[in-house]
Design an enzyme around this catalytic site. Structure first.
Site, PDB file in Angstrom:
ATOM      1  N   GLY A  54      -4.709  -5.766   6.432  1.00 26.18           N
ATOM      2  CA  GLY A  54      -5.762  -4.809   6.739  1.00 26.18           C
ATOM      3  C   GLY A  54      -6.674  -5.225   7.866  1.00 26.18           C
ATOM      4  O   GLY A  54      -7.119  -4.390   8.663  1.00 26.18           O
ATOM      5  N   VAL A  80     -13.258  -5.619   2.038  1.00 26.00           N
ATOM      6  CA  VAL A  80     -12.734  -4.258   2.141  1.00 26.00           C
ATOM      7  C   VAL A  80     -11.581  -4.282   3.141  1.00 26.00           C
ATOM      8  O   VAL A  80     -11.692  -4.879   4.212  1.00 26.00           O
ATOM      9  CB  VAL A  80     -13.834  -3.275   2.612  1.00 26.00           C
ATOM     10  CG1 VAL A  80     -13.255  -1.883   2.840  1.00 26.00           C
ATOM     11  CG2 VAL A  80     -14.970  -3.217   1.587  1.00 26.00           C
ATOM     12  N   GLY A  81     -10.482  -3.663   2.781  1.00 22.17           N
ATOM     13  CA  GLY A  81      -9.315  -3.609   3.664  1.00 22.17           C
ATOM     14  C   GLY A  81      -9.289  -2.339   4.485  1.00 22.17           C
ATOM     15  O   GLY A  81     -10.260  -1.581   4.560  1.00 22.17           O
ATOM     16  N   ASP A  82      -8.140  -2.104   5.073  1.00 16.40           N
ATOM     17  CA  ASP A  82      -8.001  -0.942   5.963  1.00 16.40           C
ATOM     18  C   ASP A  82      -7.839   0.379   5.230  1.00 16.40           C
ATOM     19  O   ASP A  82      -8.209   1.438   5.740  1.00 16.40           O
ATOM     20  CB  ASP A  82      -6.770  -1.136   6.861  1.00 16.40           C
ATOM     21  CG  ASP A  82      -5.496  -1.276   6.028  1.00 16.40           C
ATOM     22  OD1 ASP A  82      -5.434  -2.208   5.193  1.00 16.40           O
ATOM     23  OD2 ASP A  82      -4.579  -0.446   6.181  1.00 16.40           O
ATOM     24  N   THR A 122       0.249   0.025   6.376  1.00 16.46           N
ATOM     25  CA  THR A 122       0.317  -0.969   5.318  1.00 16.46           C
ATOM     26  C   THR A 122       0.367  -2.337   5.978  1.00 16.46           C
ATOM     27  O   THR A 122       0.686  -2.468   7.153  1.00 16.46           O
ATOM     28  CB  THR A 122       1.549  -0.740   4.409  1.00 16.46           C
ATOM     29  OG1 THR A 122       1.523  -1.705   3.359  1.00 16.46           O
ATOM     30  CG2 THR A 122       2.844  -0.854   5.161  1.00 16.46           C
ATOM     31  N   GLY A 123       0.023  -3.359   5.207  1.00 14.83           N
ATOM     32  CA  GLY A 123       0.047  -4.707   5.766  1.00 14.83           C
ATOM     33  C   GLY A 123      -1.342  -5.295   5.865  1.00 14.83           C
ATOM     34  O   GLY A 123      -2.258  -4.886   5.149  1.00 14.83           O
ATOM     35  N   THR A 140       0.856  -1.187   0.000  1.00 13.95           N
ATOM     36  CA  THR A 140       0.000   0.000   0.000  1.00 13.95           C
ATOM     37  C   THR A 140       0.886   1.228   0.000  1.00 13.95           C
ATOM     38  O   THR A 140       1.988   1.180   0.535  1.00 13.95           O
ATOM     39  CB  THR A 140      -0.866  -0.011   1.289  1.00 13.95           C
ATOM     40  OG1 THR A 140      -1.674  -1.184   1.271  1.00 13.95           O
ATOM     41  CG2 THR A 140      -1.744   1.213   1.414  1.00 13.95           C
TER      42      THR A 140
HETATM   43  N1  GLY Z   1      -3.388  -2.984   3.602  1.00 13.45           N
HETATM   44  C1  GLY Z   1      -4.126  -3.298   2.448  1.00 13.45           C
HETATM   45  C2  GLY Z   1      -5.100  -4.363   2.620  1.00 13.45           C
HETATM   46  O1  GLY Z   1      -5.176  -5.043   3.627  1.00 13.45           O
HETATM   47  O2  GLY Z   1      -5.877  -4.577   1.708  1.00 13.45           O
END
Ligand code: GLY
Length: 214
Positions: free
Chosen positions: A128, A103-105, A125-126, A74
């Site tokens: 989510g 849906v991610g973070d 990042t990482g 990200t």
């Molecule tokens: N950090 C991005 C996701 O988890 O999609």
């Protein structure tokens, strides 16, 4: 914006939502329509190599999301301008091989990104799911509000995830943070995460300290 297809610069589209609509978040087709109304072009985002990887994955179709442990998946950006105002942006294609609708973070305010112009900003990042469960970027800004440095706040937010998980070997989370004084911080679970800093005319690559040794 969430679950948007065919648009490369989704952070710019999120800015349109912020500035031109009465809403905070738009999803899917509605967000895509807003993009076209505001001059964005539809683009093919699937590369030949990612399509080939996807076709390979279809053979098993196992939902075992793989997060990039070595570095990150990200882009999170935090800026402090000459007037002392802070801005931030976060953009991602998200975790690979996820379930439809996941849906991610990154688009979730307070998880992948949070900016309070009185205090500072943070971006993630990482994995989510772990960032969302601890509302990580909001947590970091609130810790800075309580007096922590950006570095201390990033470390505490990562520690919050580490103490709640028995399987930290299997996923990465990394944070960056910036306060009103222009101080920065970053921290991650697995070594390998680095952030770029531009300050006083100099670019530097800063390797984050990590919870784990390797
Ligand atoms: N950090 C991005 C996701 O988890 O999609």
């Amino acid at each position: 914006v969430v679950c948007v297809e065919n648009i490369t610069n989704v952070a710019a589209l999120a800015k349109v939502v912020m500035e031109e609509t009465p809403h905070v978040m738009l999803a899917g087709k509605g967000a895509e329509e807003l993009a076209y109304k505001n001059g964005f072009q539809a683009e093919q985002l699937l590369t030949d190599s990612s399509e080939a990887a996807y076709r390979e994955w279809l053979k098993t179709s196992e939902y075992k999301p793989i997060i990039n442990i070595e570095n990150h998946d990200t882009i999170g950006m935090l800026c402090l301008d000459q007037h002392g105002d802070i801005a931030g942006a976060c953009t991602t294609s998200g975790l690979s091989y996820k379930m439809k609708g996941r849906v991610g973070d990154s688009p979730i305010i307070g998880s992948g990104l949070f900016v309070d112009n009185e205090i500072g900003g943070a971006a993630a990042t990482g994995m989510g799911e772990e960032i969302m469960k601890t509302v990580g970027s909001f947590l970091i800004v609130e810790l800075m509000r309580q007096g922590k440095t950006p570095q201390e706040a990033c470390e505490e937010a990562v520690q919050r995830i580490v103490t709640k998980n028995k399987n930290i070997e299997n996923f990465q989370v990394a944070y960056i943070a910036l306060n009103k004084k222009g101080e920065t911080g970053s921290y991650c679970i697995h070594p390998g995460f680095a952030m770029m800093q531009y300050k006083d005319g100099t670019n530097s690559r800063i390797t984050s300290a990590a919870t784990l040794d390797s």
